[in-house]
Design a protein around this motif. Structure first.
Motif, mmCIF file in Angstrom:
data_model
loop_
_atom_site.group_PDB
_atom_site.id
_atom_site.type_symbol
_atom_site.label_atom_id
_atom_site.label_comp_id
_atom_site.label_asym_id
_atom_site.label_seq_id
_atom_site.Cartn_x
_atom_site.Cartn_y
_atom_site.Cartn_z
ATOM 1 N N GLN A 1 15.230 4.383 2.921
ATOM 2 C CA GLN A 1 14.307 4.135 1.511
ATOM 3 C C GLN A 1 14.817 2.927 0.570
ATOM 4 O O GLN A 1 14.193 2.418 0.003
ATOM 5 N N ASP A 2 16.104 2.587 1.010
ATOM 6 C CA ASP A 2 16.815 1.614 0.203
ATOM 7 C C ASP A 2 16.694 0.172 0.864
ATOM 8 O O ASP A 2 17.083 -0.870 0.018
ATOM 9 N N ASN B 1 6.640 -4.374 -0.150
ATOM 10 C CA ASN B 1 5.217 -4.516 0.030
ATOM 11 C C ASN B 1 4.794 -4.762 1.477
ATOM 12 O O ASN B 1 3.928 -4.461 1.855
ATOM 13 N N ARG C 1 15.341 8.723 -8.313
ATOM 14 C CA ARG C 1 16.167 8.213 -7.236
ATOM 15 C C ARG C 1 16.839 7.233 -7.934
ATOM 16 O O ARG C 1 18.143 6.987 -7.720
ATOM 17 N N GLY D 1 6.090 1.442 1.961
ATOM 18 C CA GLY D 1 6.822 2.316 1.422
ATOM 19 C C GLY D 1 6.489 3.695 1.689
ATOM 20 O O GLY D 1 7.086 4.701 1.013
ATOM 21 N N ASN D 2 5.495 3.923 2.271
ATOM 22 C CA ASN D 2 5.004 5.281 2.790
ATOM 23 C C ASN D 2 5.850 5.871 3.806
ATOM 24 O O ASN D 2 6.450 5.163 4.795
ATOM 25 N N PRO E 1 9.183 8.190 0.070
ATOM 26 C CA PRO E 1 8.356 6.974 -0.363
ATOM 27 C C PRO E 1 9.077 6.203 -1.217
ATOM 28 O O PRO E 1 9.850 6.593 -2.043
ATOM 29 N N ALA E 2 9.026 4.806 -0.768
ATOM 30 C CA ALA E 2 9.777 3.830 -1.671
ATOM 31 C C ALA E 2 8.721 2.892 -2.163
ATOM 32 O O ALA E 2 8.806 1.661 -1.528
ATOM 33 N N PRO E 3 8.170 2.838 -3.299
ATOM 34 C CA PRO E 3 7.339 1.977 -3.894
ATOM 35 C C PRO E 3 8.077 0.923 -4.556
ATOM 36 O O PRO E 3 9.252 1.043 -4.896
ATOM 37 N N GLY E 4 7.629 -0.265 -4.788
ATOM 38 C CA GLY E 4 8.167 -1.456 -5.316
ATOM 39 C C GLY E 4 7.723 -2.672 -4.453
ATOM 40 O O GLY E 4 7.497 -2.641 -3.410
ATOM 41 N N PRO E 5 7.846 -3.828 -5.234
ATOM 42 C CA PRO E 5 7.513 -5.094 -4.638
ATOM 43 C C PRO E 5 8.375 -5.361 -3.597
ATOM 44 O O PRO E 5 8.062 -6.156 -2.635
ATOM 45 N N GLU E 6 9.637 -4.904 -3.474
ATOM 46 C CA GLU E 6 10.485 -5.084 -2.285
ATOM 47 C C GLU E 6 10.156 -4.535 -1.147
ATOM 48 O O GLU E 6 10.694 -4.729 -0.084
ATOM 49 N N PRO F 1 3.330 3.771 -2.786
ATOM 50 C CA PRO F 1 3.706 2.432 -2.587
ATOM 51 C C PRO F 1 2.517 1.362 -2.332
ATOM 52 O O PRO F 1 1.608 1.881 -1.914
ATOM 53 N N ASN G 1 2.422 -2.326 -8.059
ATOM 54 C CA ASN G 1 3.522 -3.131 -8.269
ATOM 55 C C ASN G 1 3.822 -3.187 -9.761
ATOM 56 O O ASN G 1 5.106 -3.032 -10.212
#
Ligand SMILES: [Zn+2]
Ligand SMILES: [Zn+2]
Ligand SMILES: [Zn+2]
Lengths: 309, 283
Positions: free
Chosen positions: B244-245, B20, A48, B24-25, B13-18, A15, A20
């Motif tokens: 994570q959401d 940042n 997921r 997300g680690n 882990p939750a990667p993504g712009p939301e 992440p 991104n």
């Protein structure tokens, strides 16, 4: 068919703002033949969000059927499976395909991922019906109208490449693999990398050549080839025993097999979006005049191959 | 001591712009003591990023020593271990403390993570560093990295997770992630462990509604965390282990609600921080 990328990262999710654009989720690709149930390749963390989307369709009412092809069971290719929401819904059906192992049944391998103390929900208690299908190299089988073929790759503990033929098009997923020149990767742990350029055992070299021609054969004439290109040349030289390739290796296979589009995939965890752009840019310059298009897979990328509605 | 957050996310882990801003680690926190010793709490994916920093110092030369405290061994608390670059460097030494009946059982759990079906490392024996495992005795104080540490198990769904209290020079930091209390709230023993903490890091996975519908998962809402902070008379509450959401905006809202809840319960004087990756708090 439609091909959609849900996770393009190798080894571990990353992440952060530097990922991104390409995305930080580990390996997961969705293949959707026209009007048919989905085929998923690998279950990294990308699965997921795919599962959430599925829950808005027939999977939400427990009437979904999906097929999952697993390249190999390294964490980055299975770690999203316990977070795949359709598995928690009674009535859904998941057919999981992976290479047969000598020591353990596939079900036992996957069950040990969710056993105490690693995960709170044991796989055996999931409400969906999960069926395991063990594969041998070279096996051919059908999923609906789709024809699936597979061949082995050069990766520690061995990974499988898959080809899907449907709707008048073909796609190949070849991840994870090292090139077929410097080292043979199978069951045993290799502590020290070989000295690159030194001659290797002829028996091993012969085995690698068979493996490589099997892969070229699998890729023959494919519309899309998704290939493990985790490393730059420099990175590969210090880690040839890790089991990953460079864009040069992928390009050579794409050229020989006559594929239409080559997608760089399984990006290194330390690669920023800007660096990945640069890699794509450099290799596009190097492949001007080649008969295939070069792209770099990113999360959310969708490709339409052959007939589609 | 200086507390640094390397991973603040729960479960996966939750990667993504939301994500940042908060990151997300998965769970990983480090403590630098006054004498510059290192304590690591949990080994989620944040551990890789801590390791990338450590490589530049004594750990890069194989001269590093650290204490690792493991709350429990769910994946999101150990999945960074095979990607911790300094664990491959001979000479480095790690003392791992965790919740198991014996040190060999704790070692066996981490060994299972390296099994060749799952990891190209095959076995812990292929890691270059020296790793010693210690099963924690509940409630018994022990010394590690020159500071006093105590641990007790909290209920966490069908299992338990250790909470740690780390004390140095009259200051105290408590780490209590992954906990779902019964209706009666935390036990007297746990409240004793939390009591008067200068910094109380607490599980804040859910909103009240999400916690209600997912009680069996064994996590806390921000309201549980606020209530515990007030009851235990903590001086500062740190929110941690977000679902994570949850997007950054949602975590912002969670923090605002948590502030209101603290105030409502009479905890106006309790400070509040929503842990964000890459930030530090000095104690
Ligand atoms: Zn991989
Ligand atoms: Zn792999
Ligand atoms: Zn957790």
């Amino acid at each position: 068919m439609r091909v959609r990328f849900w996770g393009v990262r190798g080894s571990i999710p990353v992440p952060g703002p530097q990922t991104n654009r390409y995305g930080g989720n580990t390996s997961c690709v969705e293949v959707r033949p026209k009007g048919a149930t989905p085929i998923i390749i690998d279950a990294g963390t990308g699965i997921r969000k795919l599962g959430k989307l599925f829950m808005q369709s027939e999977f939400g009412d427990g009437r979904g059927v999906a097929h999952l092809l697993i390249s190999h069971t390294h964490w980055d290719h299975i770690q999203g499976l316990p977070f795949f929401s359709p598995l928690y819904q009674q009535g859904n059906e998941l057919h999981l395909f992976a290479r047969q192992r000598n020591d353990m049944h596939l079900r036992a391998i996957f069950e040990s991922q969710t056993e105490d103390p690693y995960f709170p929900v044991p796989m055996s208690t999931l409400k969906a019906d999960i069926r395991f299908h063990e594969l041998v190299e070279g096996q051919r089988f059908d999923i609906g109208r789709a024809k699936i073929t597979c061949t082995r790759l050069n990766h520690p503990w061995i990974a499988m490449a898959y080809r899907i033929d449907v709707d008048g098009a073909a796609m190949v997923y070849a991840s994870d693999t090292a090139p077929f020149t410097d080292i043979l990767l199978e069951q045993e742990f290799i502590r020290e990398p070989p000295i690159l350029g030194e001659p290797i055992d002829p028996a091993k070299l012969a085995k690698l050549e068979v493996m490589r021609s099997g892969l070229v054969h699998l890729c023959r004439g494919a519309d899309l080839l998704i290939y493990d290109t985790q490393f730059t040349q420099k990175e590969y030289c210090s880690r040839p025993h890790w089991g990953h390739s460079t864009p040069d290796d992928a390009i050579a296979i794409a050229r020989e097999a006559g594929v239409a589009t080559l997608a760089l995939y399984h990006h290194a965890q330390w690669r920023s979006d800007d660096q990945q752009d640069e890699i794509l840019h450099d290799y596009r310059a190097k492949t001007i005049g080649e008969p295939f298009e070069l792209i770099a897979a990113h999360e959310g990328m969708e490709l339409i191959l052959g007939d589609d509605d | 001591m200086r507390i640094t957050f390397w991973g603040v996310r729960g479960s996966i882990p939750a990667p993504g712009p939301e994500t940042n801003r908060y990151g997300g680690n998965t769970s990983c926190v480090s403590i630098r003591t006054r004498t510059d010793e290192l304590i690591i709490i949990d080994m989620g994916t944040g551990l890789m990023h801590l390791g990338n920093k450590l490589v530049k110092g004594e750990f890069g030369r194989g001269q590093g020593v650290a204490t690792v405290l493991l709350s429990h061994c769910h994946w999101d608390h150990i999945q960074g271990f095979p990607f911790f670059p300094v664990v491959f460097i001979p000479g480095n030494r790690f003392n791992v403390y965790g919740n198991a009946k014996s040190s060999s059982m704790l070692e066996g759990i981490l060994e299972g993570q390296m099994n060749p079906h799952f990891s190209p490392i095959y076995t812990l024996k292929n890691l270059g560093a020296t790793i010693d495992f210690h099963a924690v005795e509940h409630g018994e104080p022990f010394e590690a990295s020159g500071v006093r540490i105590r641990a007790r198990p909290n209920p966490h769904g069908v299992t338990t997770a250790l909470a740690f209290r780390v004390e140095e020079a009259g200051k105290s930091f408590v780490y209590a992630s992954d906990v779902g209390y019964p209706d009666s709230g935390p036990s007297a023993e746990m409240l004793e462990l939390y009591r008067g903490a200068d910094l109380l890091l607490h599980d804040c996975t859910y909103t009240i509604d999400d916690q209600m519908t997912r009680r069996n998962r064994g996590f806390s809402s921000y309201a549980d965390a606020a209530s515990v902070a007030v009851t235990a008379q903590a001086k500062h509450l740190i929110m941690f282990h977000y679902d994570q959401d949850y997007s950054d905006d949602k975590v912002d809202a969670l923090r605002d609600e948590c502030r209101k809840e603290l105030d409502r319960l009479g905890g106006e004087s309790i400070g509040l921080t929503a842990a964000a990756e890459g930030t530090s708090i000095d104690l």
